[in-house]
Write an enzyme that holds these catalytic residues in place. Structure first.
Site, PDB file in Angstrom:
ATOM      1  CG  PHE A 136      -1.769   1.181   1.135  1.00  0.00           C
ATOM      2  CD1 PHE A 136      -2.855   1.394   0.295  1.00  0.00           C
ATOM      3  CD2 PHE A 136      -1.689   2.535   1.797  1.00  0.00           C
ATOM      4  CE1 PHE A 136      -3.922   2.239   0.172  1.00  0.00           C
ATOM      5  CE2 PHE A 136      -2.345   3.643   1.708  1.00  0.00           C
ATOM      6  CZ  PHE A 136      -3.532   3.691   1.124  1.00  0.00           C
ATOM      7  CG  ASP A 221       5.519   3.453   2.071  1.00  0.00           C
ATOM      8  OD1 ASP A 221       5.438   4.134   3.060  1.00  0.00           O
ATOM      9  OD2 ASP A 221       4.553   3.559   1.181  1.00  0.00           O
ATOM     10  CE  LYS A 250      -0.827   5.303   7.899  1.00  0.00           C
ATOM     11  NZ  LYS A 250      -0.825   4.888   6.593  1.00  0.00           N
TER      12      LYS A 250
HETATM   13  C1  LIG Z   1      -0.821   5.193   5.409  1.00  0.00           C
HETATM   14  C2  LIG Z   1       0.100   4.891   4.249  1.00  0.00           C
HETATM   15  C3  LIG Z   1       0.440   5.668   3.094  1.00  0.00           C
HETATM   16  C4  LIG Z   1      -0.394   6.636   2.557  1.00  0.00           C
HETATM   17  O1  LIG Z   1      -0.253   7.786   3.639  1.00  0.00           O
HETATM   18  P1  LIG Z   1      -1.388   8.923   3.448  1.00  0.00           P
HETATM   19  O2  LIG Z   1      -0.952   9.914   4.495  1.00  0.00           O
HETATM   20  O3  LIG Z   1      -2.619   8.332   3.829  1.00  0.00           O
HETATM   21  O4  LIG Z   1      -1.401   9.381   2.221  1.00  0.00           O
HETATM   22  C5  LIG Z   1       1.472   5.060   2.273  1.00  0.00           C
HETATM   23  N1  LIG Z   1       2.245   3.923   2.471  1.00  0.00           N
HETATM   24  C6  LIG Z   1       1.905   3.346   3.677  1.00  0.00           C
HETATM   25  C7  LIG Z   1       2.970   2.217   3.868  1.00  0.00           C
HETATM   26  C8  LIG Z   1       0.995   3.458   4.588  1.00  0.00           C
HETATM   27  O5  LIG Z   1       0.701   2.899   5.699  1.00  0.00           O
END
Ligand SMILES: *Cc1c(COP(=O)(O)O)cnc(C)c1O
Length: 399
Positions: A136, A221, A250
Site C-alpha cells: 500500500f 516506504d 503517519k
Molecule cells: C498510510 C500509508 C500511506 C499513505 O499515507 P497517506 O498519508 O494516507 O497518504 C502510504 N504508505 C504506507 C505504507 C501507509 O501505511
C-alpha cells in the site's frame, strides 16, 4: 451518538469511509472518550499516527506556542523549525537531505518523481518501478498505481505507466520481473495494510544488493513502519539494509499532517529549485510537532521500552492463539506493529471489541491489526487481551 451528527456527516461528506458509530471528543495517552463519556483503550492510534499518545502535552504545547508566534510564510523564506527537524532526521538515519510535505501519498509521489529524474540521468530514460503485491503506497494516481492491490485501483484506469508488482519476499520473482526499463524498487519493510507481513531473512538486503548492482534506486516506504512503530526508529534498522530513499508520514507529527522524503547520496541531489514543491510543506507549526516527536522517540530508553512492550503484546496475542487454535491462524509483526490472522472475517470482532471499549482495526478482512500508541502499558494490554479472549470465545470463523 446523536443521530443528527451521524446524518450530517453521512449526507455532507463524500462517501469514502464506512464509519463506526462512535463520536470521539477527547483523548489522553492511550485512552479515548466519546460524547457519552464512555472511555476506550486505543489499539489503533489513528492508524499508527498518534505514536506518543493522544493530547501529548509536549506536542500540544509546542504547537500552541508556535501557532501564537508564526504559522506560515511558505518555502520562499527561511524558518528555524524545519532546520531542527531536518537535522534530527538526518542525524538519526541513513539520509543526507529531506523534503517535507503533508501526507504519505505526497511523500511517495515525491520519491517516485525522484526515480524519474534518476532514470533520465543514469539509466537512459528508464522509468519502470517494481513494487510488491499486497503493498500500500497511497491514493493519488501514481501511488495507487504503485499499490499492489486491485481494489485500490478499481475505476481509476488508465493508470500511470511503468509499474510492475511481484510477490513480497520473493527475490527471484523480482529478478525475473526486472527489465531494461527498471529504475527503482519500492517496498514497505513490513507491509501494513497488506496484512502485517514481515519479510524473510535477507530479503531487504538482497533488494539493496540487486539495486546497487543494476544502478537502480531502492525506496523504503516507512510511512507506517517508521518512527518507532517496530521498536526501532526506522524498521530498516532491524534488517541491516538501508534504502537510497525513504518516505515517512503517519507518526511524524503525532496527528498533524506531515510527510517527508529522505534520501542519501546522489538521490538526495536530484531535485533543483522549481523541480518539486508544496505550499504547506515544513510549515513551522507542523515542524514544532515533528521536533517534539523526534526528540521524544530518540530520548534515552524510549524505543527500548516500546520494543519491550511490543514483545509483551506479542506474547499475550500468542497466548490467545494457543487458547483459540481453531480461530487464530498466526500472530506476526515487529514491535508495536502486530497482526493476528483470524480464520474468518474479523469485522464482528472489531465491532464487539469497540462495544467493550477497545479500538482495534482489521485489515485484509481477516487480520486484526494492533498499532497502539508506543506508550501503551502492560496493564492496558492485559485489559485488551482479556476482552479479546471473551470476544473470541463467542466468535465463530464461519459467521
Ligand atoms: C498510510 C500509508 C500511506 C499513505 O499515507 P497517506 O498519508 O494516507 O497518504 C502510504 N504508505 C504506507 C505504507 C501507509 O501505511
Amino acid at each position: 451518538m446523536p443521530d443528527e451528527l451521524k446524518k450530517q456527516v453521512d449526507d455532507l461528506l463524500m462517501n469514502t469511509y464506512g464509519r463506526s458509530p462512535v463520536t470521539f471528543v477527547r483523548g489522553q495517552g492511550c485512552t479515548l472518550f466519546d460524547d457519552q463519556g464512555k472511555s476506550y483503550l486505543d489499539f489503533l492510534a489513528g492508524i499508527a499516527v498518534v505514536n506518543l499518545g493522544h493530547a501529548h502535552p509536549g506536542v500540544s504545547q509546542a504547537v500552541c506556542n508556535q501557532a501564537l508566534k508564526l504559522t506560515h510564510v511558505s518555502n520562499l523564506f527561511y524558518t528555524e523549525p524545519q532546520a531542527r527537524v531536518a537535522r534530527l532526521l538526518v542525524e538519526n538515519s541513513f539520509a543526507q537531505r529531506v523534503f517535507f510535505c503533508n501526507s504519505g501519498a505526497e511523500a511517495n509521489e515525491g520519491a517516485l518523481k525522484l526515480t524519474r529524474l534518476w532514470g533520465k540521468k543514469k539509466l537512459g530514460g528508464a522509468y519502470g518501478v517494481i513494487t510488491m503485491e499486497m503493498s500500500f503506497h497511497g491514493r493519488t494516481m501514481k501511488t495507487l498505481t504503485a499499490t499492489g492491490q486491485k481494489k485500490i485501483k478499481e475505476g481509476y484506469d488508465p493508470l500511470v505507466p511503468g509499474f510492475k508488482h511481484v510477490p513480497f519476499g520473493d527475490l527471484a520473482a523480482l529478478e525475473a520481473a526486472w527489465d531494461d526499463n527498471t529504475c527503482a524498487v519500492m517496498v514497505e519493510p513490513v507491509q501494513g495494510e497488506g496484512g502485517v507481513n514481515v519479510p524473510p531473512e535477507g530479503y531487504l538486503s538482497g533488494l539493496r544488493e540487486l539495486c546497487d548492482q543494476r544502478g537502480a534506486l531502492l525506496i523504503f516506504d516507512e510511512i507506517q513502519t517508521g518512527l518507532g512503530r517496530t521498536g526501532k526508529l526506522f524498521a530498516y534498522e532491524h534488517f541491516g539494509a538501508e534504502p537510497h530513499i525513504m518516505t515517512l508520514a503517519k507518526g511524524l507529527a503525532n496527528g498533524l499532517p506531515a510527510g517527508a522524503v529522505l534520501a542519501a547520496g546522489e538521490a538526495a541531489e536530484l531535485f533543483t529549485p522549481g523541480a518539486h514543491a508544496t505550499t504547506f510543506g515544513a510549515g513551522p507549526v507542523i515542524m514544532e510537532a515533528c521536533r517534539v516527536v523526534l526528540e521524544t522517540l530518540t530520548s534515552p530508553g524510549f524505543l527500548d521500552q516500546a520494543a519491550k512492550t511490543g514483545e509483551y503484546l506479542r506474547a499475550r496475542l500468542q497466548d490467545l492463539a494457543a487458547k483459540h487454535p481453531d480461530k487464530i491462524k498466526q500472530v506476526r509483526g515487529l514491535g508495536l506493529m502486530l497482526g493476528l490472522e483470524l480464520a474468518g472475517s474479523g469485522a464482528a470482532v472489531v465491532r464487539d471489541m469497540l462495544a467493550r471499549g477497545f479500538v482495534l482495526n482489521c485489515t485484509q478482512d481477516k487480520v486484526l491489526r494492533f498499532l497502539p500508541p508506543l506508550i501503551v502499558n502492560p496493564g492496558e494490554i492485559d485489559a485488551m487481551g482479556q476482552a479479546l479472549d471473551q470476544v473470541l470465545a463467542a466468535w465463530s470463523p464461519a459467521a
